[in-house]
Design a protein around this motif. Structure first.
Motif, PDB file in Angstrom:
ATOM      1  N   TRP A  33       0.844  -1.200   0.000  1.00 31.84           N
ATOM      2  CA  TRP A  33       0.000   0.000   0.000  1.00 31.84           C
ATOM      3  C   TRP A  33       0.877   1.247   0.000  1.00 31.84           C
ATOM      4  N   ASP A  34       1.924   1.215   0.821  1.00 31.07           N
ATOM      5  CA  ASP A  34       2.844   2.354   0.890  1.00 31.07           C
ATOM      6  C   ASP A  34       3.715   2.442  -0.370  1.00 31.07           C
ATOM      7  N   GLU A  35       4.225   1.300  -0.803  1.00 31.39           N
ATOM      8  CA  GLU A  35       5.147   1.279  -1.932  1.00 31.39           C
ATOM      9  C   GLU A  35       4.499   1.717  -3.241  1.00 31.39           C
ATOM     10  N   TYR A  36       3.251   1.354  -3.448  1.00 34.64           N
ATOM     11  CA  TYR A  36       2.575   1.645  -4.714  1.00 34.64           C
ATOM     12  C   TYR A  36       1.571   2.794  -4.615  1.00 34.64           C
ATOM     13  N   ALA A  37       1.837   3.721  -3.739  1.00 34.48           N
ATOM     14  CA  ALA A  37       0.951   4.887  -3.591  1.00 34.48           C
ATOM     15  C   ALA A  37       0.912   5.712  -4.876  1.00 34.48           C
ATOM     16  N   ASP A  38       2.045   5.802  -5.537  1.00 43.90           N
ATOM     17  CA  ASP A  38       2.146   6.565  -6.787  1.00 43.90           C
ATOM     18  C   ASP A  38       1.713   5.670  -7.942  1.00 43.90           C
ATOM     19  N   SER A  39       0.735   6.096  -8.713  1.00 41.17           N
ATOM     20  CA  SER A  39       0.224   5.274  -9.816  1.00 41.17           C
ATOM     21  C   SER A  39       1.295   4.969 -10.856  1.00 41.17           C
ATOM     22  N   ASP A  40       2.340   5.768 -10.932  1.00 43.29           N
ATOM     23  CA  ASP A  40       3.435   5.510 -11.870  1.00 43.29           C
ATOM     24  C   ASP A  40       4.233   4.266 -11.476  1.00 43.29           C
ATOM     25  N   GLU A  41       4.108   3.839 -10.220  1.00 37.65           N
ATOM     26  CA  GLU A  41       4.821   2.658  -9.734  1.00 37.65           C
ATOM     27  C   GLU A  41       4.059   1.365 -10.041  1.00 37.65           C
ATOM     28  N   ARG A  42       2.801   1.494 -10.479  1.00 40.89           N
ATOM     29  CA  ARG A  42       1.969   0.319 -10.761  1.00 40.89           C
ATOM     30  C   ARG A  42       1.923   0.057 -12.251  1.00 40.89           C
ATOM     31  N   ARG A  43       1.737  -1.224 -12.593  1.00 43.32           N
ATOM     32  CA  ARG A  43       1.576  -1.591 -14.001  1.00 43.32           C
ATOM     33  C   ARG A  43       0.102  -1.519 -14.379  1.00 43.32           C
ATOM     34  N   GLY A  44      -0.156  -1.152 -15.598  1.00 45.32           N
ATOM     35  CA  GLY A  44      -1.526  -1.147 -16.089  1.00 45.32           C
ATOM     36  C   GLY A  44      -2.417  -0.169 -15.353  1.00 45.32           C
ATOM     37  N   GLU A  45      -3.683  -0.514 -15.301  1.00 43.03           N
ATOM     38  CA  GLU A  45      -4.696   0.352 -14.708  1.00 43.03           C
ATOM     39  C   GLU A  45      -5.155  -0.109 -13.332  1.00 43.03           C
ATOM     40  N   GLU A  46      -4.416  -1.018 -12.726  1.00 46.49           N
ATOM     41  CA  GLU A  46      -4.834  -1.540 -11.427  1.00 46.49           C
ATOM     42  C   GLU A  46      -4.781  -0.463 -10.356  1.00 46.49           C
ATOM     43  N   GLU A  49      -5.229  -0.525  -4.255  1.00 45.25           N
ATOM     44  CA  GLU A  49      -5.750  -1.622  -3.445  1.00 45.25           C
ATOM     45  C   GLU A  49      -5.592  -2.967  -4.152  1.00 45.25           C
ATOM     46  N   GLU A  50      -5.893  -3.012  -5.448  1.00 44.90           N
ATOM     47  CA  GLU A  50      -5.749  -4.266  -6.196  1.00 44.90           C
ATOM     48  C   GLU A  50      -4.306  -4.762  -6.159  1.00 44.90           C
ATOM     49  N   VAL A  51      -3.370  -3.863  -6.363  1.00 47.46           N
ATOM     50  CA  VAL A  51      -1.955  -4.226  -6.343  1.00 47.46           C
ATOM     51  C   VAL A  51      -1.555  -4.726  -4.959  1.00 47.46           C
ATOM     52  N   ALA A  52      -1.991  -4.046  -3.923  1.00 44.64           N
ATOM     53  CA  ALA A  52      -1.642  -4.439  -2.563  1.00 44.64           C
ATOM     54  C   ALA A  52      -2.191  -5.834  -2.233  1.00 44.64           C
TER      55      ALA A  52
END
Length: 75
Positions: A33-46, A49-52
């Motif tokens: 949750w902390d690591e992927y707060a920035d949408s640029d750190e996530r792949r796709g449109e997830e 919460e989905e990533v976490a």
């Protein structure tokens, strides 16, 4: 929405995952949750919460397998 306690985890986790695995899930979810707060750190449109949740399940799967009974068991 980080989890403060395992009692706040989704019902599917609380009812089918052993206590130790619930702790793993909670810690992995909160970290992701902390690591992927920035949408640029996530792949796709997830969503964040989905990533976490995906990260949390991956962490549980390192030490637990889902049995034919639908519950998770230590490897």
């Amino acid at each position: 929405m980080p989890y403060k306690t395992v009692s706040e985890l989704p019902e599917s986790v609380r009812e089918h995952v052993p206590k130790h695995a619930q702790e793993i899930y909670k810690e992995a979810f909160n970290s992701a949750w902390d690591e992927y707060a920035d949408s640029d750190e996530r792949r796709g449109e997830e969503s964040r919460e989905e990533v976490a949740h995906k990260v949390a399940w991956a962490a549980v799967k390192k030490k637990y397998d889902k049995g034919s009974d639908g519950d998770w068991h230590a490897k």
